[in-house]
Design a protein around this motif. Structure first.
Motif: not given
Length: 352
Positions: A133-134, A143-150
């Protein structure tokens, strides 16, 4: 068959850094770590069956935390990879000032980008899922940026990577990976890099200034050293284009809804090859010019290796640099309710 295992966590201050590794029957193994959600190593056999690590990196986690900026070995970059002119942009009439960490410009995530975070981890079958969560205002972005790396590795020697992001406010996003490769081996140096044969699916590059910040114009590659639509030897490219080979190539006929062929690199002495497929419009092709060079001390890398200029190359799939400041570039804007998705495949092979 692919086997995924976890190593015992390593300690970094008060944090526990987790490490995972895929091993395949094809002889490929890939390791990733939670610190920076980084690619730690990629081992590939050559045409004689000799296995080598083809991804530049460090042995100890402390080096990823302390000396991996701005080199970013193996690291994903966010919220924005590459450059933003004058470290500012506008959204809906409001000016945002972001980290000014490259002269007067913004570069590769800012002062403490995503490569400086210890990501949360979940395992989903054969996939390792990192999340972070950035928060609103981090490095100046809204903005709150939720980032996922798969990450996932398959038996056919493909490293799959997917970036997913959502935001609470209108913002900009351009995620990418800054791994350095050398198909001769991470410790093979510039001489092995010069032996690589490069092919890039691009008929134009973005034009820019001495800091490689785009000016909104394009240069057709025909008749220039940047015409890699037919295979070229890297040593010849670097000699003809100048030692600083660090440009954004515009992927020909890209489609954001599918994976498009972007580039191919092969190393004839070892037989190892790498093809890149992505749904992004750009590719930053970089041959490690800013790594240390004599008389500077080398960058202390894995296994006691000293990395110097042209020790490895990067194939960074991305949106165009500084896209927010050029209406004729693909938009990097992400709005609440939308989902950013960047998919990329690194397809390794062995030419017999």
């Amino acid at each position: 068959m692919v086997r995924l295992r976890e190593y015992a966590p390593r300690t970094l201050g008060s944090e526990k850094v987790r490490q995972f590794q895929w091993d395949t029957d094809s002889g490929m193994s890939v390791s990733v770590i939670s610190y920076g959600a980084a690619v730690y190593s990629i081992h590939i056999p050559d045409k004689k069956g000799i296995v080598a690590d083809v991804c530049l990196g460090y042995d100890d986690i402390e080096s990823y935390a302390k000396i991996n900026t701005p080199t970013l070995l193996g690291a994903p970059v966010g919220r924005v990879i590459n450059r933003i002119r004058d470290a500012r942009f506008q959204l809906d009439g409001q000016t945002y000032h972001v980290a000014q960490n490259f002269g007067r410009h913004f570069l590769h995530g800012g002062y403490e980008g995503f490569n400086k975070k210890n990501w949360n981890v979940e395992i989903d079958g054969n996939r390792v899922v990192f999340s972070y969560l950035s928060k609103d205002g981090e490095e100046g972005f809204p903005g709150d940026l939720i980032t996922t790396i798969i990450y996932e590795v398959t038996e056919d020697m493909i490293l799959h990577q997917e970036f997913i992001a959502t935001t609470s406010k209108k913002t900009i996003v351009n995620l990418g990976n800054h791994a350095y490769f050398n198909l001769g081996g991470h410790d093979a140096g510039a001489e092995a890099l010069y032996e690589h044969i490069a092919l890039i699916n691009s008929d134009k590059i973005t034009d820019g200034d001495e800091d490689f910040v785009p000016n909104g114009e394009f240069i057709a590659v025909g008749g220039t050293p940047f015409d890699l639509r037919t295979p070229k030897r890297l040593g010849d490219l670097i000699r003809n284009a100048g030692p600083i080979f660090h440009h954004n190539f515009c992927v020909t006929n890209y489609n954001e809804k599918t994976l498009n062929f972007v580039a191919r690199m092969n190393h004839p002495p070892s037989g190892r090859s790498l093809e890149v497929y992505s749904n992004q419009p750009g590719l930053q092709f970089y041959t490690g010019y800013y790594l240390p060079h004599p008389p500077e001390l080398p960058l202390p890398g894995r296994g006691g290796t000293g990395y110097r200029r042209h020790a490895g190359f990067c194939l960074e799939t991305q949106n165009y640099p500084d896209a927010i400041n050029h209406p004729n570039f693909p938009s990097p804007i992400l709005k609440p309710g939308e989902v950013y998705k960047h998919r990329v495949q690194y397809r390794f092979g062995v030419d017999k």
